[in-house]
Design an enzyme around this catalytic site. Sequence first.
Site, short mmCIF file in Angstrom:
data_model
loop_
_atom_site.label_atom_id
_atom_site.label_comp_id
_atom_site.label_asym_id
_atom_site.label_seq_id
_atom_site.Cartn_x
_atom_site.Cartn_y
_atom_site.Cartn_z
N THR A 180 -7.21 -1.78 16.19
CA THR A 180 -5.79 -1.80 15.89
C THR A 180 -5.39 -0.36 15.71
O THR A 180 -6.23 0.49 15.46
CB THR A 180 -5.54 -2.54 14.55
OG1 THR A 180 -6.23 -3.79 14.56
CG2 THR A 180 -4.07 -2.80 14.32
N ARG A 208 -3.62 -17.26 19.90
CA ARG A 208 -4.04 -16.74 18.60
C ARG A 208 -3.07 -15.65 18.15
O ARG A 208 -2.62 -14.82 18.92
CB ARG A 208 -5.46 -16.19 18.72
CG ARG A 208 -6.03 -15.59 17.43
CD ARG A 208 -5.98 -14.09 17.46
NE ARG A 208 -6.62 -13.49 16.26
CZ ARG A 208 -6.64 -12.19 15.99
NH1 ARG A 208 -6.07 -11.34 16.81
NH2 ARG A 208 -7.22 -11.75 14.90
N SER A 210 -2.21 -12.42 15.69
CA SER A 210 -2.82 -11.32 14.95
C SER A 210 -2.11 -11.08 13.62
O SER A 210 -0.94 -11.41 13.45
CB SER A 210 -2.75 -10.05 15.80
OG SER A 210 -2.95 -8.90 15.03
N ASP A 211 -2.82 -10.45 12.70
CA ASP A 211 -2.20 -10.04 11.43
C ASP A 211 -1.23 -8.88 11.62
O ASP A 211 -0.39 -8.62 10.76
CB ASP A 211 -3.30 -9.59 10.45
CG ASP A 211 -3.95 -8.29 10.90
OD1 ASP A 211 -3.66 -7.24 10.32
OD2 ASP A 211 -4.75 -8.34 11.86
N THR A 229 -6.32 -2.84 9.40
CA THR A 229 -7.12 -2.97 10.61
C THR A 229 -8.39 -3.73 10.26
O THR A 229 -8.78 -3.81 9.09
CB THR A 229 -7.45 -1.59 11.20
OG1 THR A 229 -8.22 -1.78 12.40
CG2 THR A 229 -8.24 -0.74 10.23
N GLY A 230 -9.03 -4.29 11.27
CA GLY A 230 -10.24 -5.07 11.02
C GLY A 230 -10.11 -6.45 11.61
O GLY A 230 -9.34 -6.68 12.55
N ILE A 231 -10.83 -7.40 11.07
CA ILE A 231 -10.74 -8.78 11.56
C ILE A 231 -9.45 -9.40 11.03
O ILE A 231 -9.26 -9.54 9.82
CB ILE A 231 -11.97 -9.60 11.12
CG1 ILE A 231 -13.22 -9.02 11.79
CG2 ILE A 231 -11.79 -11.06 11.48
CD1 ILE A 231 -14.50 -9.74 11.43
#
Length: 317
Positions: A180, A208, A210-211, A229-231
Amino acid sequence: MTLQVIPKLIIHGGAGSSLQGKGGLEAVRRSLYTVIEEVYSLLLAGATASAAVVRGCQMLEDNPRFNAGTGSVLQSDGQIRMSASLMDGTSGRFSGVINVSRVKNPIELAQFLQTSPDRVLSDYGSLELSRELQVPTYNGLTDLRLQEWIQERQDNFKSTMAGVVAEPELAETSNAGRGTIGVVALDGYGKLAAGTSTGGKGFERIGRVSDSAMPAGNYATSNAGVSCTGIGEDIIDECLAAKIVIRVSDGMSLQEAMLRSFTEASKNARDLGAIALDATGAISYGKTSEILLAAYQNGDTIGDTLEWNDGELIGYC
């Protein structure tokens, strides 16, 4: 107009598990510092926090090294679908696009939506908006991302996500990474803004979300701003960006809010990172992952987190 405070800036290019050696590290550092230098000069010249955030996100989206804009990862069907959001801390407005395709800079659509009555649009709506604005069609696919996708398809999509940084050696190993980009700025008038953009986690199910286009992953008020950022699923479960900002708004220092939030995330076995700024100019960053690709300008010097690995959950300056 005279600047009232010293501007501050922090950016990130993702969080993950490896930079595959010194060559990758130095290349990423150069990429991040180029953005810091240009965007901070805009802030010194009087640019607003939102304008600086948009420009920083554009530059990171345009760099094929990062998973956003050009260089975005491919989803399970081999298509690029990107998400981005912008939040202006002064107006309190959040805007974004979800799973948009064929545009060069998703952050520009998020910027336009700041003044729209409908401020978050998904795939079809984002496409229609880009047509209305006559945004040129653009293909952000790179050879490395295509190679990554082909290898994962041959392996029946066993990898959980694509490399955080598009390096040739990552396409060969395709180790777990989270990509990200994000920018948080405090301008010379004391105003905050945050922006986040992503190509997704790679190989995901179509549809899907994303955050990065949610307050969970990108949030700002007049008190603080955070980009995550990350999962994405872990960030959503923690509602990380909004949680940190609200804690600052409720009276915690930025350092306290970051430490409590990352301690909780670590106990919950989350895999994520974040960058943050508050209205006093304090800068903080955190990670539960192995690396965080972040750089900052604190008003005196440029620094980064590329070799930050002292076991602490957060850093502060």
